[in-house]
Design an enzyme around this catalytic site. Structure first.
Site, short mmCIF file in Angstrom:
data_model
loop_
_atom_site.label_atom_id
_atom_site.label_comp_id
_atom_site.label_asym_id
_atom_site.label_seq_id
_atom_site.Cartn_x
_atom_site.Cartn_y
_atom_site.Cartn_z
N ARG A 181 39.11 6.91 -15.22
CA ARG A 181 38.82 7.51 -16.52
C ARG A 181 39.23 8.98 -16.47
O ARG A 181 39.40 9.56 -15.38
CB ARG A 181 37.34 7.39 -16.86
N HIS A 220 49.08 -10.76 -12.40
CA HIS A 220 48.72 -12.16 -12.51
C HIS A 220 47.69 -12.35 -13.63
O HIS A 220 46.94 -11.44 -13.96
CB HIS A 220 48.14 -12.67 -11.18
#
Length: 235
Positions: free
Chosen positions: A193, A126
């Site tokens: 990460r 979205h």
């Protein structure tokens, strides 16, 4: 425990096992013919999750998909999504129970990819560009997803649109992943990460900076999100 209760329990378990076997979706089952391709030895366990858009889904040989896994193309059944496949799952994969793979533009999952339960993979999200329009009423945005062969996705991992994982990557449980990660990456966190990588010189190691790299910068290219990677290599 009474003999009657034991016999009834055994009957229920045997019956449910028979239902699971009969309800599994395979290439030979009637439901299997709706898919663009179901390879030999594919099994989608019963009960399945939401499955639609089968004509745009390809699943390679000997892939196993657990119970209550939703695999779908498009927002709802019915629309014509074009001539090409949209969701491609390679061979010899294992998709953990309760996972969701929701494709709208392109999701590629390589061979020998394993996931824990409740993994979510999507190529659509979205948007909130207009602050005056409810987010659910704004047209979502697509970005292809690719997961390299041999990778492992831990329980509850979320793979967001625009993600590219190289070969033999590990995604920690609960990680929220977006971005591009090279082969042999270990990624973790929210947002995820790269916390480990592999090079022939160092083996498996944490990302290192130029100042602390004993091999120096020669032949290395900085990737800000996750440290240094070999130029032109797969590692």
């Amino acid at each position: 425990m009474s003999l009657v209760r034991r016999a009834l329990g055994a009957l229920i378990h045997r019956s449910y096992t028979a239902i699971q076997r009969a309800g599994a979706i395979t290439a030979a089952a009637p439901a299997g013919y709706r898919f663009r391709r179901l390879g030999d030895g594919v099994s989608i366990a019963f009960p399945p999750g939401a499955i639609f858009g089968e004509r745009w889904i390809e699943i390679g040989d000997h892939t196993l998909i657990g119970e209550r896994v939703s695999i779908s193309c498009g927002m709802l059944p019915g629309p014509d999504l074009g001539p090409d496949s949209i969701l491609r799952i390679g061979g010899s994969c294992s998709i953990g129970r309760g996972s969701h793979i929701v494709a709208h533009q392109s999701i590629d999952i390589g061979d020998h990819v394993f996931t824990g339960p409740y993994v979510y993979i999507t190529d659509q999200n979205h948007v909130y560009d207009d602050p005056d329009v409810p987010i659910g009423r704004q047209w979502p945005r697509n970005s292809p997803v690719s997961i390299g062969s041999g990778s492992w996705l831990g329980a509850g991992a979320i793979i967001l649109p625009g993600t590219t994982l190289g070969r033999q990557c590990v995604v920690a449980g609960g990680a929220v992943v977006r971005g591009t990660f090279p082969d042999h990456s270990v990624v973790a966190g929210v947002p995820a990460r790269r916390i480990r990588g592999y090079t022939p010189e160092l083996g498996w190691h944490a990302p290192v900076s130029l100042e602390h790299n004993p091999l120096g910068p020669r032949g290395r290219e900085k990737t800000p999100a996750w440290g240094w990677t070999e130029q032109g290599s797969d590692g």
